[in-house]
Design a protein around this motif. Structure first.
Motif, PDB file in Angstrom:
ATOM      1  N   PRO A  95       0.479  11.369   3.421  1.00 50.26           N
ATOM      2  CA  PRO A  95       1.017  10.316   2.673  1.00 50.26           C
ATOM      3  C   PRO A  95       2.632  10.892   2.184  1.00 50.26           C
ATOM      4  O   PRO A  95       2.913  11.760   2.087  1.00 50.26           O
ATOM      5  CB  PRO A  95       0.237  10.326   1.282  1.00 50.26           C
TER       6      PRO A  95
ATOM      7  N   ARG B 296      -0.725   3.894   1.175  1.00 49.06           N
ATOM      8  CA  ARG B 296      -1.388   4.702   2.316  1.00 49.06           C
ATOM      9  C   ARG B 296      -0.864   3.806   3.339  1.00 49.06           C
ATOM     10  O   ARG B 296      -0.988   2.619   3.278  1.00 49.06           O
ATOM     11  CB  ARG B 296      -2.830   4.769   2.124  1.00 49.06           C
TER      12      ARG B 296
ATOM     13  N   VAL C 288      -6.044   0.949   4.942  1.00 51.72           N
ATOM     14  CA  VAL C 288      -6.532   1.569   3.723  1.00 51.72           C
ATOM     15  C   VAL C 288      -8.287   1.449   3.728  1.00 51.72           C
ATOM     16  O   VAL C 288      -8.723   2.153   3.853  1.00 51.72           O
ATOM     17  CB  VAL C 288      -5.850   0.748   2.550  1.00 51.72           C
TER      18      VAL C 288
ATOM     19  N   THR D  79       0.771  -1.118  -0.088  1.00 50.03           N
ATOM     20  CA  THR D  79       0.014   0.185   0.128  1.00 50.03           C
ATOM     21  C   THR D  79       0.781   1.212  -0.047  1.00 50.03           C
ATOM     22  O   THR D  79       2.024   1.260   0.626  1.00 50.03           O
ATOM     23  CB  THR D  79      -0.824   0.065   1.169  1.00 50.03           C
TER      24      THR D  79
ATOM     25  N   GLU E   2      -7.069   4.107  -2.540  1.00 52.02           N
ATOM     26  CA  GLU E   2      -5.919   5.404  -2.477  1.00 52.02           C
ATOM     27  C   GLU E   2      -6.229   6.520  -3.393  1.00 52.02           C
ATOM     28  O   GLU E   2      -5.781   7.687  -3.250  1.00 52.02           O
ATOM     29  CB  GLU E   2      -4.701   4.704  -2.538  1.00 52.02           C
TER      30      GLU E   2
END
Length: 556
Positions: A401, A265, A391, A263, A424
């Motif tokens: 971020p 995030r 997420v 990910t 995202e």
């Protein structure tokens, strides 16, 4: 010594009777606890709630002929200082995807007789091989050739002149990165491996020598038992291929932590994902493991991310001792059964590819089948049956971020599916607005009544980067409507118990509508006048978020 000597003996039927009793008390009507509690993988492998000795298959995966594994770090940016730092701090081999022109400079000072090198040069593999071989006669590793091109010529050269060097990587990552299942990744890799064997033996290389030119690369995920079973099944399947071809090849495996599961995030959670994947790869018997740095979804890693990646492996090897036992999962009723079932699915898929003319002629079949699996997983991600921590589940709405610098954008592994991307993209869109889009939570009744569903609704909206504002505990429709007007939102969600919904939902919804609410959600199920739609566990969360963005006037 009988460890269970003092316990009464039990049977599967005893367990079934007890499990059925619990299920019925929970409101589940079923005559089979296996059916009620079991699940299926994307390959149709049934994961049962209970295993016993009767589940052991006749044919079992061969053990990996080693203990421990090679700590292999990937470098896509030509940085000699970073390469040397890795080798001095626990890394034992290199996977290089740097430009051919920078290869010699990147390897300056590296003892190539001690540190194997695996190349990733695509169409320029032959050029990269010439550069690497020109650096010393004792080079070890793999030249990274794929199907076609110069693979046969390089393999013949390695077999004749460089006994410590292989020429070909059979890469399963593209199939995984495209969204394929474990069996699809395995079956496709078998088909690619067989295609290489045909080409090498046709060029005059004996079967045993041809088998010795191949190295297989597989994805390792945070689903540890799936990864363990996949690597064990891969050895079982390739041993069968070698046997049919008249050889006895042991599959050399390079496991790479999945880029699809990473990910952008909450990227620090990736440290946990890759630790689980690395553990599973080691237990599954991988010969070499690459742990992608936690920020791999953002860009090329910095020094801190590379250090954590290599230390993840060093800790598992040195402190935890994961590599001290050969095939620690061997003999487990569950793992052996899952390995055998996965191998059967993968072999059937491999046979389909072969019947279609081999991997080079079955491109449309492979693409279509993987697309079907990807669509099923996408649906699970959207409905949060496939949860992504940080997420789609438990996102931090205050998170800032990571932003890649131009230098870090070079060489990042990308181009495939990332399961978190749909959420995202919405969070990026919310971040880009002049003011963060906002949803009003109409919390009806006391705190104890509305907290559970308000928390659920807030978690869902936060997954799309939306801010949530609560009305506070109240049952007065006009008071709630005033709070809605004050917060400046255009979308509201009712949060309370079913009992209080029955008493107040319609009146609150009507008051919110008069106050200008464009859409009114309700957390839970049930139909109430004035409520437009519901959100609940198992709903299409991405559809809820996209609809809310549209209602808020955010252009997607």
């Amino acid at each position: 010594m009988r460890l269970a000597a003092d316990f009464p003996s039990t049977t599967r039927d005893d367990w079934r009777a007890l499990a059925l009793g619990v299920l019925r008390k929970s409101g589940v009507e079923s005559d089979s606890p296996e059916a009620a509690l079991g699940t299926d993988t994307y390959d149709g492998v049934r994961i049962a709630p209970l295993y016993d000795a009767g589940d052991l298959p006749e044919l079992r995966a061969p053990r990996a002929p080693h203990r421990g594994w090679d700590v292999r770090q990937r470098h896509a940016v030509p940085d000699n200082e970073a390469v040397l730092a890795d080798l001095e701090s626990g890394v034992t081999s290199l996977w290089l995807a740097v430009p051919v022109e920078d290869l010699a400079r990147t390897l300056d000072g590296v003892h190539l007789d001690l540190a194997p090198v695996v190349l990733e040069a695509g169409e320029r593999t032959a050029e990269a091989a010439d550069v690497l071989l020109g650096l010393g006669a004792s080079v070890r590793g793999n030249l990274g050739a794929g199907l076609g091109g110069d693979a046969v010529e390089l393999a013949l050269r390695c077999a004749a002149e460089h006994p410590g060097l292989r020429a070909i990587v059979v890469d399963g990552l593209p199939y995984h990165d495209a969204g394929g299942s474990d069996a699809q990744e395995l079956g496709c890799s078998l088909a690619v491996g067989v295609a290489h064997l045909r080409a090498l033996t046709a060029a005059g290389l004996p079967v045993e020598a041809a088998l010795g030119q191949l190295e297989f690369r597989y994805a390792a995920t945070a689903d540890q038992f799936a990864t363990i079973a996949k690597l064990r099944a891969a050895r079982l399947l390739w041993a069968r291929v070698a046997e049919v071809c008249g050889g006895q090849g042991v599959q050399l495996q390079h496991a790479v932590t999945s880029s699809a599961m990473m990910t952008a995030r909450d990227p620090y959670v990736n440290m946990l994902r890759t630790t689980l994947a690395c553990f599973a790869a080691g237990v599954g018997g991988a010969d070499a493991v690459t742990v992608l740095p936690f920020d791999a979804a953002v860009g090329a890693p910095d020094a801190f991310a590379r250090r954590i990646a290599r230390n993840t492996q060093v800790l598992l090897l040195e402190e935890s001792g994961v590599g001290r036992v050969a095939d620690p999962a061997g003999g487990s009723w569950y793992v052996e059964r899952r390995t055998a079932d996965l191998a059967a699915r993968a072999w059937a898929w491999f046979q389909e590819i072969e019947a279609a003319g081999g991997v080079q002629d079955a491109g449309e079949l492979v693409t279509a089948r993987i697309a079907q699996t990807r669509a099923r997983r996408d649906d699970d991600v959207a409905h949060r049956r496939f949860p992504i921590t940080g997420v789609s589940e438990f996102p931090d709405p205050r998170e800032r971020p990571l932003r890649p610098s131009p230098a870090r954008s070079e060489g990042a592994r990308s181009g495939g599916v990332r399961y978190a991307r749909p959420y995202e993209e919405l969070r990026d869109l919310a971040d880009a607005q002049p003011e963060r889009p906002r949803v009003f939570l109409a919390t009806i009744g006391p705190v104890a009544a509305h907290t559970a569903r308000a928390s659920f609704a807030a978690n869902l909206f936060h997954a799309g980067g939306l801010e949530t504002v609560s009305s506070g505990p109240s049952t007065d429709p006009e008071e709630i409507a005033r709070a809605f007007t004050d917060c400046g939102a255009a979308v509201a969600c009712l949060c309370s118990t079913d009992k209080l919904y029955g008493e107040h939902a319609t009146a609150v919804a009507q008051a919110l509508r008069r106050a200008g609410a464009r859409r009114i959600w309700l957390a839970g199920k049930g139909s109430h006048e004035g409520v437009d739609a519901t959100l609940y566990a198992g709903c299409d969360a991405l559809d809820v978020l996209r609809t809310t963005f549209d209602d808020l006037g955010v252009v997607r």
